[in-house]
Design a protein around this motif. Sequence first.
Motif, PDB file in Angstrom:
ATOM      1  N   ALA A  13      27.081   1.778  68.308  1.00 36.81           N
ATOM      2  CA  ALA A  13      28.102   2.317  67.442  1.00 36.81           C
ATOM      3  C   ALA A  13      27.832   1.408  65.865  1.00 36.81           C
ATOM      4  CB  ALA A  13      29.407   1.825  67.839  1.00 36.81           C
ATOM      5  N   ASP A  14      27.769   2.271  65.001  1.00 34.21           N
ATOM      6  CA  ASP A  14      27.448   1.790  63.447  1.00 34.21           C
ATOM      7  C   ASP A  14      28.034   0.209  63.432  1.00 34.21           C
ATOM      8  OD1 ASP A  14      26.052   3.876  62.336  1.00 34.21           O
ATOM      9  OD2 ASP A  14      27.835   4.632  61.601  1.00 34.21           O
ATOM     10  N   THR A  15      29.124  -0.011  63.637  1.00 33.85           N
ATOM     11  CA  THR A  15      29.800  -1.492  63.212  1.00 33.85           C
ATOM     12  C   THR A  15      28.936  -2.571  63.920  1.00 33.85           C
ATOM     13  OG1 THR A  15      31.913  -2.636  63.155  1.00 33.85           O
ATOM     14  CG2 THR A  15      31.430  -1.318  65.195  1.00 33.85           C
ATOM     15  N   VAL A  16      28.685  -2.295  65.341  1.00 32.37           N
ATOM     16  CA  VAL A  16      27.718  -3.444  65.998  1.00 32.37           C
ATOM     17  C   VAL A  16      26.484  -3.354  65.567  1.00 32.37           C
ATOM     18  CG1 VAL A  16      29.261  -3.664  68.010  1.00 32.37           C
ATOM     19  CG2 VAL A  16      27.520  -1.984  68.133  1.00 32.37           C
ATOM     20  N   LEU A  44      16.937   1.104  63.302  1.00 32.42           N
ATOM     21  CA  LEU A  44      18.425   0.758  63.632  1.00 32.42           C
ATOM     22  C   LEU A  44      19.219   2.111  63.371  1.00 32.42           C
ATOM     23  CD1 LEU A  44      17.050  -1.867  63.376  1.00 32.42           C
ATOM     24  CD2 LEU A  44      19.441  -2.834  62.521  1.00 32.42           C
ATOM     25  N   GLY A  45      19.714   2.530  64.428  1.00 30.25           N
ATOM     26  CA  GLY A  45      20.472   3.613  64.262  1.00 30.25           C
ATOM     27  C   GLY A  45      21.955   3.393  64.950  1.00 30.25           C
ATOM     28  N   GLY A  46      23.119   4.088  64.589  1.00 36.36           N
ATOM     29  CA  GLY A  46      24.466   4.035  64.994  1.00 36.36           C
ATOM     30  C   GLY A  46      25.200   5.377  64.969  1.00 36.36           C
ATOM     31  N   ILE A  47      26.512   5.316  65.808  1.00 36.24           N
ATOM     32  CA  ILE A  47      27.371   6.346  65.934  1.00 36.24           C
ATOM     33  C   ILE A  47      28.500   5.874  65.102  1.00 36.24           C
ATOM     34  CG2 ILE A  47      28.554   7.685  67.444  1.00 36.24           C
ATOM     35  CD1 ILE A  47      26.483   7.206  69.369  1.00 36.24           C
ATOM     36  N   ASP A  48      29.088   6.953  64.310  1.00 37.59           N
ATOM     37  CA  ASP A  48      30.383   6.848  63.690  1.00 37.59           C
ATOM     38  C   ASP A  48      30.366   7.425  62.123  1.00 37.59           C
ATOM     39  OD1 ASP A  48      31.809   6.171  65.805  1.00 37.59           O
ATOM     40  OD2 ASP A  48      31.914   4.163  65.572  1.00 37.59           O
ATOM     41  N   GLY A  49      29.186   7.015  61.554  1.00 38.86           N
ATOM     42  CA  GLY A  49      29.032   7.696  60.017  1.00 38.86           C
ATOM     43  C   GLY A  49      29.842   6.651  59.211  1.00 38.86           C
ATOM     44  N   GLU A  50      29.852   5.255  59.386  1.00 38.57           N
ATOM     45  CA  GLU A  50      30.568   4.312  58.562  1.00 38.57           C
ATOM     46  C   GLU A  50      29.889   4.183  57.359  1.00 38.57           C
ATOM     47  OE1 GLU A  50      31.736   0.894  60.192  1.00 38.57           O
ATOM     48  OE2 GLU A  50      32.733   1.667  62.088  1.00 38.57           O
ATOM     49  N   ARG A  51      30.660   3.933  56.349  1.00 33.21           N
ATOM     50  CA  ARG A  51      30.133   4.170  55.006  1.00 33.21           C
ATOM     51  C   ARG A  51      29.242   2.837  54.617  1.00 33.21           C
ATOM     52  NH1 ARG A  51      35.718   3.308  51.422  1.00 33.21           N
ATOM     53  NH2 ARG A  51      36.257   1.944  53.057  1.00 33.21           N
ATOM     54  N   ALA A  52      29.100   1.846  55.395  1.00 35.05           N
ATOM     55  CA  ALA A  52      28.155   0.678  55.478  1.00 35.05           C
ATOM     56  C   ALA A  52      26.904   1.195  55.856  1.00 35.05           C
ATOM     57  CB  ALA A  52      28.640  -0.517  55.983  1.00 35.05           C
ATOM     58  N   ALA A  53      26.930   1.939  56.961  1.00 30.62           N
ATOM     59  CA  ALA A  53      25.731   2.658  57.784  1.00 30.62           C
ATOM     60  C   ALA A  53      25.180   3.506  56.433  1.00 30.62           C
ATOM     61  CB  ALA A  53      26.224   2.989  58.791  1.00 30.62           C
ATOM     62  N   VAL A  54      26.046   4.423  56.087  1.00 25.47           N
ATOM     63  CA  VAL A  54      25.510   5.405  55.071  1.00 25.47           C
ATOM     64  C   VAL A  54      24.692   4.619  53.919  1.00 25.47           C
ATOM     65  CG1 VAL A  54      26.191   7.147  53.433  1.00 25.47           C
ATOM     66  CG2 VAL A  54      26.999   7.207  55.803  1.00 25.47           C
ATOM     67  N   ALA A  55      25.418   3.569  53.203  1.00 26.26           N
ATOM     68  CA  ALA A  55      24.840   2.877  52.231  1.00 26.26           C
ATOM     69  C   ALA A  55      23.579   2.392  52.758  1.00 26.26           C
ATOM     70  CB  ALA A  55      25.654   1.658  51.847  1.00 26.26           C
ATOM     71  N   GLU A  56      23.234   1.779  54.011  1.00 25.89           N
ATOM     72  CA  GLU A  56      22.096   1.336  54.235  1.00 25.89           C
ATOM     73  C   GLU A  56      21.183   2.388  54.534  1.00 25.89           C
ATOM     74  OE1 GLU A  56      20.791  -1.509  54.941  1.00 25.89           O
ATOM     75  OE2 GLU A  56      22.475  -2.891  54.671  1.00 25.89           O
ATOM     76  N   LEU A  57      21.366   3.569  54.768  1.00 25.11           N
ATOM     77  CA  LEU A  57      20.432   4.587  54.976  1.00 25.11           C
ATOM     78  C   LEU A  57      19.877   5.122  53.513  1.00 25.11           C
ATOM     79  CD1 LEU A  57      22.579   7.344  57.170  1.00 25.11           C
ATOM     80  CD2 LEU A  57      20.442   5.829  57.738  1.00 25.11           C
ATOM     81  N   LYS A  58      20.772   4.989  52.576  1.00 25.91           N
ATOM     82  CA  LYS A  58      20.325   5.129  51.061  1.00 25.91           C
ATOM     83  C   LYS A  58      19.226   4.146  50.525  1.00 25.91           C
ATOM     84  CE  LYS A  58      24.546   7.480  49.863  1.00 25.91           C
ATOM     85  NZ  LYS A  58      25.735   7.631  49.011  1.00 25.91           N
ATOM     86  N   LYS A  59      19.011   2.995  51.230  1.00 23.23           N
ATOM     87  CA  LYS A  59      18.382   1.757  50.706  1.00 23.23           C
ATOM     88  C   LYS A  59      16.860   1.830  50.996  1.00 23.23           C
ATOM     89  CE  LYS A  59      21.826  -1.851  50.800  1.00 23.23           C
ATOM     90  NZ  LYS A  59      22.175  -3.180  51.427  1.00 23.23           N
ATOM     91  N   ALA A  60      16.104   1.996  50.034  1.00 22.37           N
ATOM     92  CA  ALA A  60      14.375   1.889  50.155  1.00 22.37           C
ATOM     93  C   ALA A  60      14.074   0.723  51.273  1.00 22.37           C
ATOM     94  CB  ALA A  60      13.930   1.987  48.807  1.00 22.37           C
TER      95      ALA A  60
END
Length: 379
Positions: A244-247, A267-283
């Motif tokens: 899950a994204d949070t863990v 690293l990949g998660g499930i839930d589409g949490e905002r913090a995970a989305v923010a990480e996806l955008k980081k180079a």
Amino acid sequence: MRTAAWQVMRGVAAALVLAAAPLSAAPAPGHGLTRPVVLPPFNPARSSCAKPRGLLRELVFVQDNDREFVQGIGRGLAAAASDRGLTYRSMRANNDPGLMIRQINALQARKAGSLVVAPIDPPSLSPGIERVIRSGAYVGAIVPPPATTILNAPQYQTGKVLADAAAAHIRTRLGGRAKVVLLTHDNLQFLAPRFTAMRDTLRKLPGVTIVADISPVTVDRTGGYRTMKTILLAHPKIDVVLGADTVVLGALDALRQAGKARPDQFLGGIDGERAAVAELKKAGSPYKASISLASSIFGYAMGRFAADWLDGRWVPQAMDILPKALTIANIAHYERDVADPKAVYADPSRRNSYLKMYGNICFDSRDRYLNFPWSSERP
């Protein structure tokens, strides 16, 4: 606790392998539909039902903790309550199953008209939930039964979408070899199929070793951080982390603190949490994928169902939230949708890309609530 969890898991297996009972199957006295049924598509055009009487026109969210995924549900519920004239409040159990039981019992005593629950320990909570349902109130549940409406995801598909993305990364970026950590949810066996899918997919890659397959004590960022710190003592080089994204975000915190985070990790998660989305955008971030379950959108839908129930209308017995793999190409569109769940719900084509609804139930047929581990997936 272990025995109860095993009994629940047996119920999950039964739901997936037994032949479905006919749609006319009678409910068990006082316990709803306890045998699997095949639910037809939801039909909102049925004639009206009676309205519940003597209940408060309120919507209460009983949440296990305050992780971002759960916060998203709350935002959707609050928006729907505001749109439909329901009083809204939330109650947080802080991962304490005993406290959640007391909260549910208190809501029944005060005659709350509708609630949505993210359970901590489903077997111990079930008797209280059934009493609330029998009182005439609406109950929406995030995955485990019993409930007036069960929200689930096609769990195997959800796990497979993430595992397929990880497998592609292993082949193209890691030369087919990887040490993998799976952060599972053994304390919520209804989610087991997503981790089965991950194992099934990774097993096909001969260069992959799953060095840890473990459930954090708490399903939150702190739980992921503490678990990964322990794993790193035995396995200082980790290539892939799924859960899950949070863990997984907590695991990333531990990797960075230890100086073990690398741009070529997955690293990949499930839930589409905002913090995970923010990480996806980081180079250069190790975080490469998040499988969206759009919690604000299904939260908004469940809030609408609560209001419909109290107004004497039909609501779905079950609903799928369809998994979406977030990428740089679609993140902006996704963020617009989760920020405005009302607009998504009002547009059938957008709504149907996230949600699929099954079965019909209203106050007059409330004894036909689902009391088995429902899933739209079949073996």
